[in-house]
Motif scaffolding. Structure first.
Motif, PDB file in Angstrom:
ATOM      1  N   TRP A 196       0.929  -1.267  -0.132  1.00 18.17           N
ATOM      2  CA  TRP A 196      -0.004   0.086   0.031  1.00 18.17           C
ATOM      3  C   TRP A 196       0.946   1.195   0.082  1.00 18.17           C
ATOM      4  O   TRP A 196       0.718   2.134   0.888  1.00 18.17           O
ATOM      5  CB  TRP A 196      -0.891  -0.026   1.325  1.00 18.17           C
ATOM      6  CG  TRP A 196      -1.970  -0.904   1.157  1.00 18.17           C
ATOM      7  CD1 TRP A 196      -2.171  -1.909  -0.027  1.00 18.17           C
ATOM      8  CD2 TRP A 196      -2.857  -1.049   2.130  1.00 18.17           C
ATOM      9  NE1 TRP A 196      -3.392  -2.725   0.339  1.00 18.17           N
ATOM     10  CE2 TRP A 196      -3.698  -2.225   1.503  1.00 18.17           C
ATOM     11  CE3 TRP A 196      -3.291  -0.776   3.383  1.00 18.17           C
ATOM     12  CZ2 TRP A 196      -5.123  -2.686   2.379  1.00 18.17           C
ATOM     13  CZ3 TRP A 196      -4.512  -1.230   4.222  1.00 18.17           C
ATOM     14  CH2 TRP A 196      -5.282  -2.193   3.500  1.00 18.17           C
ATOM     15  N   ASN A 248      -0.826   3.076  -5.043  1.00 14.84           N
ATOM     16  CA  ASN A 248      -1.630   2.165  -4.196  1.00 14.84           C
ATOM     17  C   ASN A 248      -1.970   2.457  -2.630  1.00 14.84           C
ATOM     18  O   ASN A 248      -2.496   1.828  -2.016  1.00 14.84           O
ATOM     19  CB  ASN A 248      -1.101   0.699  -4.059  1.00 14.84           C
ATOM     20  CG  ASN A 248      -0.968   0.237  -5.687  1.00 14.84           C
ATOM     21  OD1 ASN A 248      -2.020   0.457  -6.382  1.00 14.84           O
ATOM     22  ND2 ASN A 248      -0.088  -0.587  -5.922  1.00 14.84           N
ATOM     23  N   GLU A 249      -1.352   3.602  -2.174  1.00 14.52           N
ATOM     24  CA  GLU A 249      -1.322   4.230  -0.856  1.00 14.52           C
ATOM     25  C   GLU A 249      -2.992   4.537  -0.582  1.00 14.52           C
ATOM     26  O   GLU A 249      -3.662   4.797  -1.342  1.00 14.52           O
ATOM     27  CB  GLU A 249      -0.678   5.444  -0.511  1.00 14.52           C
ATOM     28  CG  GLU A 249      -0.531   5.928   0.821  1.00 14.52           C
ATOM     29  CD  GLU A 249       0.120   7.019   0.942  1.00 14.52           C
ATOM     30  OE1 GLU A 249       1.283   7.163   0.690  1.00 14.52           O
ATOM     31  OE2 GLU A 249      -0.436   8.368   1.206  1.00 14.52           O
ATOM     32  N   ARG A 250      -3.309   3.952   0.713  1.00 17.62           N
ATOM     33  CA  ARG A 250      -4.669   3.942   0.910  1.00 17.62           C
ATOM     34  C   ARG A 250      -4.950   4.885   2.265  1.00 17.62           C
ATOM     35  O   ARG A 250      -4.000   4.925   3.121  1.00 17.62           O
ATOM     36  CB  ARG A 250      -5.320   2.759   1.141  1.00 17.62           C
ATOM     37  CG  ARG A 250      -5.399   1.781  -0.206  1.00 17.62           C
ATOM     38  CD  ARG A 250      -6.030   0.524   0.128  1.00 17.62           C
ATOM     39  NE  ARG A 250      -6.254  -0.073  -1.078  1.00 17.62           N
ATOM     40  CZ  ARG A 250      -6.956  -1.408  -1.250  1.00 17.62           C
ATOM     41  NH1 ARG A 250      -7.268  -2.054  -0.178  1.00 17.62           N
ATOM     42  NH2 ARG A 250      -7.146  -1.756  -2.521  1.00 17.62           N
ATOM     43  N   VAL A 310     -12.257   2.872  -2.717  1.00 19.94           N
ATOM     44  CA  VAL A 310     -12.000   1.280  -2.756  1.00 19.94           C
ATOM     45  C   VAL A 310     -13.052   1.050  -1.864  1.00 19.94           C
ATOM     46  O   VAL A 310     -13.125  -0.432  -1.629  1.00 19.94           O
ATOM     47  CB  VAL A 310     -10.759   0.881  -2.585  1.00 19.94           C
ATOM     48  CG1 VAL A 310      -9.815   1.422  -3.868  1.00 19.94           C
ATOM     49  CG2 VAL A 310     -10.037   1.402  -1.360  1.00 19.94           C
ATOM     50  N   GLU A 337      -7.891   5.668  -2.420  1.00 22.99           N
ATOM     51  CA  GLU A 337      -6.572   5.412  -2.835  1.00 22.99           C
ATOM     52  C   GLU A 337      -6.019   6.146  -3.697  1.00 22.99           C
ATOM     53  O   GLU A 337      -6.755   6.705  -4.713  1.00 22.99           O
ATOM     54  CB  GLU A 337      -6.662   3.844  -3.354  1.00 22.99           C
ATOM     55  CG  GLU A 337      -5.684   3.261  -3.721  1.00 22.99           C
ATOM     56  CD  GLU A 337      -5.711   2.002  -4.557  1.00 22.99           C
ATOM     57  OE1 GLU A 337      -6.105   0.964  -3.693  1.00 22.99           O
ATOM     58  OE2 GLU A 337      -5.557   1.669  -5.907  1.00 22.99           O
ATOM     59  N   CYS A 347     -10.972  -4.037  -5.681  1.00 17.41           N
ATOM     60  CA  CYS A 347      -9.946  -3.816  -6.657  1.00 17.41           C
ATOM     61  C   CYS A 347     -10.597  -3.537  -7.767  1.00 17.41           C
ATOM     62  O   CYS A 347     -11.190  -4.277  -8.381  1.00 17.41           O
ATOM     63  CB  CYS A 347      -8.921  -5.191  -6.530  1.00 17.41           C
ATOM     64  SG  CYS A 347      -8.097  -5.388  -5.221  1.00 17.41           S
ATOM     65  N   ARG A 362      -7.119   6.452 -15.155  1.00 14.58           N
ATOM     66  CA  ARG A 362      -5.827   6.607 -14.275  1.00 14.58           C
ATOM     67  C   ARG A 362      -4.782   7.370 -15.292  1.00 14.58           C
ATOM     68  O   ARG A 362      -3.783   7.805 -14.697  1.00 14.58           O
ATOM     69  CB  ARG A 362      -5.519   5.273 -13.883  1.00 14.58           C
ATOM     70  CG  ARG A 362      -4.118   5.193 -13.344  1.00 14.58           C
ATOM     71  CD  ARG A 362      -3.915   3.516 -12.969  1.00 14.58           C
ATOM     72  NE  ARG A 362      -2.475   3.340 -12.805  1.00 14.58           N
ATOM     73  CZ  ARG A 362      -2.017   2.670 -11.666  1.00 14.58           C
ATOM     74  NH1 ARG A 362      -2.819   1.984 -10.748  1.00 14.58           N
ATOM     75  NH2 ARG A 362      -0.942   2.517 -11.491  1.00 14.58           N
TER      76      ARG A 362
END
Ligand code: GDP
Ligand code: MG
Length: 160
Positions: A8, A12-14, A44, A87, A149, A155
């Motif tokens: 993460w 992809n950090e949340r 997410v 995210e 996911c 993106r």
């Protein structure tokens, strides 16, 4: 458990963001979600929850000896909250900037707290303050099957 799963980081950090009971009562859910969507973050996980005392105690464990702790527990139990996981790159720090300061009086206009509240005891929103707390909080509020996911179709227009 969830916080042992690596990866993460980067895009992809949340982070865990929660519209507190006052924010829900004041119909700020749509406005707050819009800001995170517009910024380019990916949703997410999302749910409306009436938090149990046990969950809140775990969530705010670090603050258990503060004089305002009992008040905080009751504030957070006053109604349902909208809890979500967002995210994206540097989402933890960016979300904290979007929230504003702990005390709304110190929050700049343009931030959520700077635009929508005046008192620290009714500051409408929570956001994780570090990678460690984000991982802890996400695993506290969500089961792994609730974290989705999916590919953001914008993106390549948000990240180069
Ligand atoms: P945050 O990370 O910006 O939410 O701030 P903290 O982690 O320091 O505190 C958690 C929450 O406790 C805050 O968002 C406030 O709702 C509440 N809180 C913090 N400090 C005070 C205080 O001095 N008085 C009261 N009544 N509530 C506070
Ligand atoms: Mg905090």
């Amino acid at each position: 458990v969830l916080f042992l799963i690596p990866g993460w980081t980067g895009v992809n950090e949340r982070t865990l963001v929660a519209v507190k009971p006052d924010g829900v009562q004041r119909r700020l859910v749509g406005e707050i979600m819009r800001r995170f969507e517009n910024r380019g973050f990916k949703l997410v996980a999302l749910k409306l929850v009436q938090a149990s005392e046990d969950l809140l105690r775990k969530h705010y464990w670090d603050l258990r000896s503060k004089p305002f702790f009992r008040g905080l527990m009751s504030y957070m139990s006053e109604g349902p909250m909208v809890v979500m996981v967002w995210e994206g790159l540097d989402v933890i720090k960016t979300a904290r900037n979007m929230l504003g300061e702990n005390n709304p009086a110190d929050s700049l206009p343009g931030t959520i707290r700077g635009d929508f509240c005046v008192e620290v005891g009714r500051n409408v929103i929570h956001g994780s303050d570090s990678v460690e707390s984000a991982e802890k909080e996400i695993s506290l509020w969500f089961g792994q099957n609730e974290l989705h996911c999916w590919v953001h179709n914008s993106r390549p227009w948000i990240y180069n």
